[in-house]
Write a protein that holds these residues in place. Sequence first.
Motif, PDB file in Angstrom:
ATOM      1  N   UNK A 272       0.821  -1.206   0.000  1.00  0.00           N
ATOM      2  CA  UNK A 272       0.000   0.000   0.000  1.00  0.00           C
ATOM      3  C   UNK A 272       0.860   1.263   0.000  1.00  0.00           C
ATOM      4  N   UNK A 273       1.947   1.280   0.741  1.00  0.00           N
ATOM      5  CA  UNK A 273       2.799   2.474   0.805  1.00  0.00           C
ATOM      6  C   UNK A 273       3.360   2.820  -0.568  1.00  0.00           C
ATOM      7  N   UNK A 274       3.729   1.809  -1.346  1.00  0.00           N
ATOM      8  CA  UNK A 274       4.252   2.050  -2.695  1.00  0.00           C
ATOM      9  C   UNK A 274       3.162   2.577  -3.621  1.00  0.00           C
ATOM     10  N   UNK A 275       1.951   2.041  -3.471  1.00  0.00           N
ATOM     11  CA  UNK A 275       0.836   2.491  -4.311  1.00  0.00           C
ATOM     12  C   UNK A 275       0.534   3.958  -4.039  1.00  0.00           C
ATOM     13  N   UNK A 276       0.496   4.324  -2.768  1.00  0.00           N
ATOM     14  CA  UNK A 276       0.243   5.719  -2.393  1.00  0.00           C
ATOM     15  C   UNK A 276       1.350   6.620  -2.942  1.00  0.00           C
ATOM     16  N   UNK A 277       2.603   6.172  -2.829  1.00  0.00           N
ATOM     17  CA  UNK A 277       3.725   6.984  -3.301  1.00  0.00           C
ATOM     18  C   UNK A 277       3.666   7.199  -4.813  1.00  0.00           C
ATOM     19  N   UNK A 278       3.287   6.179  -5.560  1.00  0.00           N
ATOM     20  CA  UNK A 278       3.177   6.313  -7.013  1.00  0.00           C
ATOM     21  C   UNK A 278       2.103   7.333  -7.387  1.00  0.00           C
ATOM     22  N   UNK A 279       0.969   7.282  -6.682  1.00  0.00           N
ATOM     23  CA  UNK A 279      -0.099   8.251  -6.964  1.00  0.00           C
ATOM     24  C   UNK A 279       0.336   9.678  -6.619  1.00  0.00           C
ATOM     25  N   UNK A 280       1.007   9.843  -5.493  1.00  0.00           N
ATOM     26  CA  UNK A 280       1.462  11.173  -5.099  1.00  0.00           C
ATOM     27  C   UNK A 280       2.460  11.738  -6.111  1.00  0.00           C
ATOM     28  N   UNK A 281       3.344  10.898  -6.617  1.00  0.00           N
ATOM     29  CA  UNK A 281       4.317  11.349  -7.618  1.00  0.00           C
ATOM     30  C   UNK A 281       3.612  11.772  -8.900  1.00  0.00           C
ATOM     31  N   UNK A 282       2.632  10.977  -9.324  1.00  0.00           N
ATOM     32  CA  UNK A 282       1.889  11.322 -10.540  1.00  0.00           C
ATOM     33  C   UNK A 282       1.138  12.630 -10.357  1.00  0.00           C
ATOM     34  N   UNK A 283       0.528  12.815  -9.192  1.00  0.00           N
ATOM     35  CA  UNK A 283      -0.222  14.046  -8.920  1.00  0.00           C
ATOM     36  C   UNK A 283       0.698  15.265  -8.867  1.00  0.00           C
ATOM     37  N   UNK A 284       1.958  15.057  -8.528  1.00  0.00           N
ATOM     38  CA  UNK A 284       2.903  16.175  -8.447  1.00  0.00           C
ATOM     39  C   UNK A 284       3.439  16.571  -9.816  1.00  0.00           C
ATOM     40  N   UNK A 285       3.040  15.834 -10.839  1.00  0.00           N
ATOM     41  CA  UNK A 285       3.458  16.189 -12.194  1.00  0.00           C
ATOM     42  C   UNK A 285       4.604  15.379 -12.745  1.00  0.00           C
ATOM     43  N   UNK A 286       5.091  14.405 -11.998  1.00  0.00           N
ATOM     44  CA  UNK A 286       6.189  13.586 -12.492  1.00  0.00           C
ATOM     45  C   UNK A 286       5.664  12.530 -13.457  1.00  0.00           C
ATOM     46  N   UNK A 287       6.496  12.181 -14.431  1.00  0.00           N
ATOM     47  CA  UNK A 287       6.125  11.181 -15.435  1.00  0.00           C
ATOM     48  C   UNK A 287       6.356   9.787 -14.849  1.00  0.00           C
ATOM     49  N   UNK A 288       5.384   9.310 -14.103  1.00  0.00           N
ATOM     50  CA  UNK A 288       5.521   8.056 -13.366  1.00  0.00           C
ATOM     51  C   UNK A 288       5.336   6.858 -14.294  1.00  0.00           C
ATOM     52  N   UNK A 289       6.279   5.952 -14.258  1.00  0.00           N
ATOM     53  CA  UNK A 289       6.161   4.686 -14.975  1.00  0.00           C
ATOM     54  C   UNK A 289       5.805   3.607 -13.962  1.00  0.00           C
ATOM     55  N   UNK A 290       4.682   2.909 -14.196  1.00  0.00           N
ATOM     56  CA  UNK A 290       4.271   1.873 -13.252  1.00  0.00           C
ATOM     57  C   UNK A 290       5.358   0.810 -13.172  1.00  0.00           C
ATOM     58  N   UNK A 291       5.645   0.288 -11.970  1.00  0.00           N
ATOM     59  CA  UNK A 291       6.753  -0.662 -11.812  1.00  0.00           C
ATOM     60  C   UNK A 291       6.608  -1.910 -12.687  1.00  0.00           C
ATOM     61  N   UNK A 292       7.742  -2.488 -13.008  1.00  0.00           N
ATOM     62  CA  UNK A 292       7.811  -3.706 -13.815  1.00  0.00           C
ATOM     63  C   UNK A 292       7.085  -4.840 -13.094  1.00  0.00           C
ATOM     64  N   UNK A 293       6.091  -5.424 -13.756  1.00  0.00           N
ATOM     65  CA  UNK A 293       5.304  -6.500 -13.149  1.00  0.00           C
ATOM     66  C   UNK A 293       5.973  -7.866 -13.264  1.00  0.00           C
ATOM     67  N   UNK A 294       7.100  -7.935 -13.967  1.00  0.00           N
ATOM     68  CA  UNK A 294       7.764  -9.232 -14.130  1.00  0.00           C
ATOM     69  C   UNK A 294       8.627  -9.599 -12.932  1.00  0.00           C
ATOM     70  N   UNK A 295       8.866  -8.639 -12.056  1.00  0.00           N
ATOM     71  CA  UNK A 295       9.678  -8.894 -10.867  1.00  0.00           C
ATOM     72  C   UNK A 295       8.988  -8.254  -9.664  1.00  0.00           C
ATOM     73  N   UNK A 296       9.287  -8.778  -8.489  1.00  0.00           N
ATOM     74  CA  UNK A 296       8.707  -8.207  -7.271  1.00  0.00           C
ATOM     75  C   UNK A 296       9.418  -6.907  -6.918  1.00  0.00           C
ATOM     76  N   UNK A 297       8.654  -5.960  -6.403  1.00  0.00           N
ATOM     77  CA  UNK A 297       9.223  -4.687  -5.953  1.00  0.00           C
ATOM     78  C   UNK A 297       9.479  -4.826  -4.454  1.00  0.00           C
TER      79      UNK A 297
END
Length: 333
Positions: A272-297
């Motif tokens: 959940x913490x990573x999901x929240x961080x990704x949304x916050x980065x996107x909302x701040x205007x950064x070009x967020x690339x969703x993490x690679x699903x082929x490996x665990x984060x």
Amino acid sequence: MSMPICQTPFPSKIAVALPVKDEQSRIQSALTSLEIAARRVGMPVAVVIIVNNTTDATTDRVREIADELSLLVHLHEVAMPALLSNAGSARRLAMEIAAELSPGGVLMTTDADAIVTADWFQAALAQLGCADLVCGAVDVRTRLQTSPLSRRITRVEHSYADALHHVRFAVDRVTGRQAAGAPPHYVESGAALAMWTRTYDALGGLPAVTCSEDRALVHTAEAHGLRVRYSNAMQTYVSARLDGRADGGMADCLKARLLSSDPLADQAMLPLADIVALWDLARSGQDVLWPDRSVARGPRLRASDLEAALPRLRAFVSDVVRPQSLAGRSDAA
């Protein structure tokens, strides 16, 4: 962000990569479904079959039925060394040969236990009119006998994935990677992939990984700024079996859920913490690339981790992501 209107392209040829191992009982059904779909598309369809390290009569079975098909069947039997005897290497070899057969056309791939629908090729072409790579929908055609525990684990993961996909879609909307509408299915499976051959070549081919090569390819395409679309119409059905051919594949996952009270979750499930961080980065205007699903984060989550975090993830989607997404669209208007 406005998206282009899709126009169905007219490539000169379609080539399908089909890695096969020990599939003598299923290969005819797979090829027959491709044959039916090919008749509807009205252009040459080549199927590159790589029979790798097989111990049964798959090769003989393909030879028996090939002459009955209008498909252009290219059959190769190979014995891969131990280090390359895996699903990723077999699919990569099949796709390399298929790409050579369709240099100005479309490259697709599926699995040897898969049944594609009659509109499979047409659905892919419809999306390739405004996409570089298309991910089809995948479902199982038969259900296994499961325990109440495994069903509960599956429900929890599906619920968690659904909420996670809402956040991913919101991020993709903010960054311009996906258009408005219903969230995509976000299934990235080698059982149903389509792309322009030029896309495959530009990406340097299929990533050289032992498994989850399909997810790695989609992530690479997004990292290169290419247009990835998800098609519900490009439907494939696979078998839900426990005697799988690929290490780390669906069969291994199903067995783990039958044998463990708290199995590892899909590596694409994020904390959940990573999901929240990704949304916050996107909302701040950064070009967020969703993490690679082929490996665990980080460390793999377990089913119990998903179950514990699910109420908070749902609340985050309903109380934060959806209102902020609506506010963002209102501001843009």
